[in-house]
Design a protein around this motif. Structure first.
Motif, PDB file in Angstrom:
ATOM      1  N   VAL A  49     -15.859  71.075  54.560  1.00  0.00           N
ATOM      2  CA  VAL A  49     -16.573  69.990  55.228  1.00  0.00           C
ATOM      3  C   VAL A  49     -17.930  69.855  54.550  1.00  0.00           C
ATOM      4  CG1 VAL A  49     -17.597  69.158  57.383  1.00  0.00           C
ATOM      5  CG2 VAL A  49     -15.404  70.390  57.434  1.00  0.00           C
ATOM      6  N   VAL A  50     -18.257  68.635  54.129  1.00  0.00           N
ATOM      7  CA  VAL A  50     -19.521  68.364  53.436  1.00  0.00           C
ATOM      8  C   VAL A  50     -20.159  67.142  54.090  1.00  0.00           C
ATOM      9  CG1 VAL A  50     -20.644  67.999  51.207  1.00  0.00           C
ATOM     10  CG2 VAL A  50     -18.401  69.124  51.300  1.00  0.00           C
ATOM     11  N   LEU A  51     -21.324  67.311  54.693  1.00  0.00           N
ATOM     12  CA  LEU A  51     -21.987  66.205  55.372  1.00  0.00           C
ATOM     13  C   LEU A  51     -23.430  66.057  54.891  1.00  0.00           C
ATOM     14  CD1 LEU A  51     -20.837  66.724  59.079  1.00  0.00           C
ATOM     15  CD2 LEU A  51     -19.834  65.199  57.361  1.00  0.00           C
ATOM     16  N   GLY A  52     -23.855  64.826  54.703  1.00  0.00           N
ATOM     17  CA  GLY A  52     -25.245  64.530  54.400  1.00  0.00           C
ATOM     18  C   GLY A  52     -26.030  64.318  55.687  1.00  0.00           C
ATOM     19  N   ASN A  53     -27.304  64.671  55.656  1.00  0.00           N
ATOM     20  CA  ASN A  53     -28.170  64.485  56.812  1.00  0.00           C
ATOM     21  C   ASN A  53     -29.619  64.493  56.352  1.00  0.00           C
ATOM     22  OD1 ASN A  53     -29.756  66.269  59.248  1.00  0.00           O
ATOM     23  ND2 ASN A  53     -28.640  64.432  59.848  1.00  0.00           N
ATOM     24  N   CYS A  54     -30.440  63.675  57.008  1.00  0.00           N
ATOM     25  CA  CYS A  54     -31.865  63.606  56.638  1.00  0.00           C
ATOM     26  C   CYS A  54     -32.784  64.297  57.643  1.00  0.00           C
ATOM     27  CB  CYS A  54     -32.306  62.149  56.532  1.00  0.00           C
ATOM     28  SG  CYS A  54     -31.595  61.226  55.183  1.00  0.00           S
ATOM     29  N   MET A  55     -32.654  63.936  58.911  1.00  0.00           N
ATOM     30  CA  MET A  55     -33.690  64.271  59.897  1.00  0.00           C
ATOM     31  C   MET A  55     -33.187  65.142  61.029  1.00  0.00           C
ATOM     32  SD  MET A  55     -36.514  62.873  58.833  1.00  0.00           S
ATOM     33  CE  MET A  55     -37.542  62.682  60.292  1.00  0.00           C
ATOM     34  N   GLY A  56     -32.097  65.872  60.802  1.00  0.00           N
ATOM     35  CA  GLY A  56     -31.588  66.756  61.841  1.00  0.00           C
ATOM     36  C   GLY A  56     -32.444  67.986  62.017  1.00  0.00           C
ATOM     37  N   PRO A  57     -31.930  68.959  62.772  1.00  0.00           N
ATOM     38  CA  PRO A  57     -32.739  70.132  63.095  1.00  0.00           C
ATOM     39  C   PRO A  57     -32.824  71.159  61.982  1.00  0.00           C
ATOM     40  CG  PRO A  57     -30.577  70.317  64.093  1.00  0.00           C
ATOM     41  CD  PRO A  57     -30.640  68.955  63.468  1.00  0.00           C
ATOM     42  N   GLY A  58     -32.221  70.866  60.830  1.00  0.00           N
ATOM     43  CA  GLY A  58     -32.197  71.851  59.766  1.00  0.00           C
ATOM     44  C   GLY A  58     -31.005  72.774  59.925  1.00  0.00           C
ATOM     45  N   ALA A  94     -18.667  66.203  46.428  1.00  0.00           N
ATOM     46  CA  ALA A  94     -17.363  66.735  46.808  1.00  0.00           C
ATOM     47  C   ALA A  94     -16.255  66.192  45.923  1.00  0.00           C
ATOM     48  CB  ALA A  94     -17.073  66.404  48.272  1.00  0.00           C
ATOM     49  N   ALA A  95     -16.340  64.927  45.533  1.00  0.00           N
ATOM     50  CA  ALA A  95     -15.330  64.356  44.644  1.00  0.00           C
ATOM     51  C   ALA A  95     -15.354  65.039  43.289  1.00  0.00           C
ATOM     52  CB  ALA A  95     -15.555  62.855  44.494  1.00  0.00           C
ATOM     53  N   ALA A  96     -16.556  65.333  42.786  1.00  0.00           N
ATOM     54  CA  ALA A  96     -16.662  66.008  41.494  1.00  0.00           C
ATOM     55  C   ALA A  96     -16.059  67.402  41.558  1.00  0.00           C
ATOM     56  CB  ALA A  96     -18.121  66.081  41.062  1.00  0.00           C
ATOM     57  N   ALA A  97     -16.343  68.125  42.644  1.00  0.00           N
ATOM     58  CA  ALA A  97     -15.789  69.465  42.799  1.00  0.00           C
ATOM     59  C   ALA A  97     -14.284  69.417  43.006  1.00  0.00           C
ATOM     60  CB  ALA A  97     -16.462  70.160  43.970  1.00  0.00           C
ATOM     61  N   HIS A  98     -13.827  68.458  43.783  1.00  0.00           N
ATOM     62  CA  HIS A  98     -12.398  68.301  44.068  1.00  0.00           C
ATOM     63  C   HIS A  98     -11.645  67.951  42.791  1.00  0.00           C
ATOM     64  CE1 HIS A  98      -9.407  68.182  47.166  1.00  0.00           C
ATOM     65  NE2 HIS A  98      -9.068  66.927  46.957  1.00  0.00           N
ATOM     66  N   GLY A 118      -2.506  68.799  48.076  1.00  0.00           N
ATOM     67  CA  GLY A 118      -2.354  68.297  49.432  1.00  0.00           C
ATOM     68  C   GLY A 118      -3.502  68.636  50.353  1.00  0.00           C
ATOM     69  N   GLY A 119      -4.477  69.443  49.887  1.00  0.00           N
ATOM     70  CA  GLY A 119      -5.608  69.794  50.727  1.00  0.00           C
ATOM     71  C   GLY A 119      -6.585  68.643  50.883  1.00  0.00           C
ATOM     72  N   PHE A 120      -7.408  68.728  51.929  1.00  0.00           N
ATOM     73  CA  PHE A 120      -8.390  67.684  52.210  1.00  0.00           C
ATOM     74  C   PHE A 120      -9.781  68.282  52.331  1.00  0.00           C
ATOM     75  CE2 PHE A 120      -4.388  66.099  53.892  1.00  0.00           C
ATOM     76  CZ  PHE A 120      -4.357  64.785  53.444  1.00  0.00           C
ATOM     77  N   VAL A 121     -10.759  67.561  51.795  1.00  0.00           N
ATOM     78  CA  VAL A 121     -12.166  67.861  52.042  1.00  0.00           C
ATOM     79  C   VAL A 121     -12.713  66.719  52.885  1.00  0.00           C
ATOM     80  CG1 VAL A 121     -14.418  68.322  51.019  1.00  0.00           C
ATOM     81  CG2 VAL A 121     -12.348  69.044  49.833  1.00  0.00           C
ATOM     82  N   LEU A 122     -13.333  67.048  54.012  1.00  0.00           N
ATOM     83  CA  LEU A 122     -13.894  66.032  54.903  1.00  0.00           C
ATOM     84  C   LEU A 122     -15.362  65.857  54.545  1.00  0.00           C
ATOM     85  CD1 LEU A 122     -12.228  67.066  58.283  1.00  0.00           C
ATOM     86  CD2 LEU A 122     -11.322  65.678  56.400  1.00  0.00           C
ATOM     87  N   VAL A 123     -15.729  64.642  54.173  1.00  0.00           N
ATOM     88  CA  VAL A 123     -17.036  64.395  53.562  1.00  0.00           C
ATOM     89  C   VAL A 123     -17.679  63.145  54.149  1.00  0.00           C
ATOM     90  CG1 VAL A 123     -18.262  64.271  51.369  1.00  0.00           C
ATOM     91  CG2 VAL A 123     -15.932  65.155  51.410  1.00  0.00           C
ATOM     92  N   GLY A 124     -18.968  63.197  54.388  1.00  0.00           N
ATOM     93  CA  GLY A 124     -19.657  62.004  54.872  1.00  0.00           C
ATOM     94  C   GLY A 124     -21.102  62.274  55.198  1.00  0.00           C
ATOM     95  N   GLY A 125     -21.571  61.662  56.282  1.00  0.00           N
ATOM     96  CA  GLY A 125     -22.959  61.806  56.663  1.00  0.00           C
ATOM     97  C   GLY A 125     -23.150  61.589  58.149  1.00  0.00           C
TER      98      GLY A 125
END
Length: 383
Positions: A49-58, A94-98, A118-125
């Motif tokens: 799981v790979v997620l982008g975030n700017c202003m969360g709690p760290g 994630a696409a580059a690593a995949h 067949g594996g999946f990486v879940l990626v977003g923000g």
């Protein structure tokens, strides 16, 4: 890039800060989309799981969201930050690593290569402006700590506020107030029409009873927008009406080695002068076009993050791209701009238009970020 596909793509409705999602954290919003994706996928094939975030709690928002969604403990997660480009940069990384297939991808990016067939990486923000913590500089001597609204994007002498930078960029490129208001009104008009037509329905995961984007205003006209005052400098042209909102939301895609879906042909990030951050998406777009040998004319769907109308128009003019071709179903001016999620929202929008609605073959999503950066991906529909 070798075979990497966006096989699924979902998002929350985009909420206005302090309204529908006022009590939900970034991890809560991310978990809602992750949970729905895991319902549609074999649980034993989710590998990262790979997620982008700017202003969360760290810390690691992606890990919290994944565990909240019920994803198995053995599945790792990582949070990335390229400010407003975070969601799309997460997909790039994630696409580059995949694509690497296990030959150094993880070491190069910190992202599991998920090489299993067949594996999946879940990626977003994810982003929650509503619940973003307050931040303070430490006190100096006996002085009180000083609250700040955002972290630095660049050294202080090259770190303009985004609204002022957009206003100056519009002036530099001769983008008139009238043109900005017309573009903003068109974004709302297109988004309202798309919402009524159900164009967003298949991509939205309802959260807390909210099923539609909050910000869209049907019937908004350039004439009404023309009455609004400039907000960032006297005599400026950027207003609350031709700027994006402050928003909450999450968007996640599932990357796979197999189709059908959107094949990621190229992804790139680039830097520009940090005093003109709005142009950051331009060199990123140029890089993905060059990498694929495709021309502007061959791209069927263009999704740019509409942080400010003047900024998008300046980018279109520099690229030689007719602005009416961008965000055919409305963009962030109407939908909203949940910072760390916005780049991933663009990827979801490409999926809906190219796969679900079958409206072309090639698509580009691109977003600029504070500090003078931009990220873009170029995809091909494989049905």
């Amino acid at each position: 890039m070798s075979d990497v596909f966006i096989a699924h793509a979902l998002r929350t409705p985009i909420g206005t800060a302090g309204k529908a999602f006022r009590d939900l954290t970034a991890a809560d919003l991310g978990a809602a989309v992750l949970k729905e994706l895991t319902r549609r996928l074999p649980a034993d094939q989710i590998e990262d799981v790979v997620l982008g975030n700017c202003m969360g709690p760290g810390g690691n928002v992606a890990r919290v969201a994944a565990l909240t969604a019920g994803i198995a403990n053995h599945v790792p997660a990582i949070t990335v930050d390229r400010q407003c480009a975070s969601g799309l940069a997460a997909i790039q990384l994630a696409a580059a690593a995949h694509a690497d297939g296990g030959h150094g991808g993880s070491g190069a990016t910190g992202v599991d290569s998920a090489a299993t067939e067949g594996g999946f990486v879940l990626v977003g923000g994810v982003e929650s402006a509503s619940t973003a913590p307050w931040r303070f500089w430490p006190p100096v001597g006996e002085a009180e700590p000083v609250r700040y609204e955002r972290a630095p994007f660049a050294p202080a002498d090259r770190d303009p506020e985004m609204g002022l930078a957009a206003d100056l960029l519009a002036e530099l490129h001769g983008i008139t107030r009238e043109r900005q208001d017309e573009y903003a009104a068109r974004s709302h008009e297109r988004a309202a029409a798309a919402q009524v037509a159900g164009a967003f329905d298949d991509e939205i995961v309802p959260v807390g009873g909210q099923t539609i984007d909050e910000r869209i205003r049907g019937g908004l006209t350039a004439q009404r927008l023309a009455k609004l005052p400039a907000v960032f400098r006297a005599g400026g042209t950027v207003t609350a009406g031709n700027s994006c909102g402050i928003n909450d939301g999450a968007a996640v895609v599932a990357l796979s080695h197999t189709g059908p879906g959107l094949k990621v042909l190229a992804a790139a990030s680039a830097g520009v002068d940090p005093t003109t951050p709005g142009l950051g998406l331009v060199p990123a777009v140029q890089r993905v076009l060059k990498a694929t040998g495709l021309t502007i004319e061959q791209i069927d769907v263009w999704e740019f993050n509409e942080a400010f109308a003047g900024q998008v128009l300046a980018c279109c003019d520099v690229l030689g791209l007719p602005d009416e071709r961008v965000c055919a179903q409305g963009g962030a001016l109407a939908l909203g701009h949940p910072w760390g999620a916005s780049g991933a929202v663009l990827a979801v929008r490409l999926f809906s238009q190219l796969i679900t609605q079958q409206s072309g073959r090639y698509g580009v999503a691109a977003i600029a970020a504070g500090g003078g950066q931009g990220t873009a991906i170029l995809v091909e529909a494989c049905r």
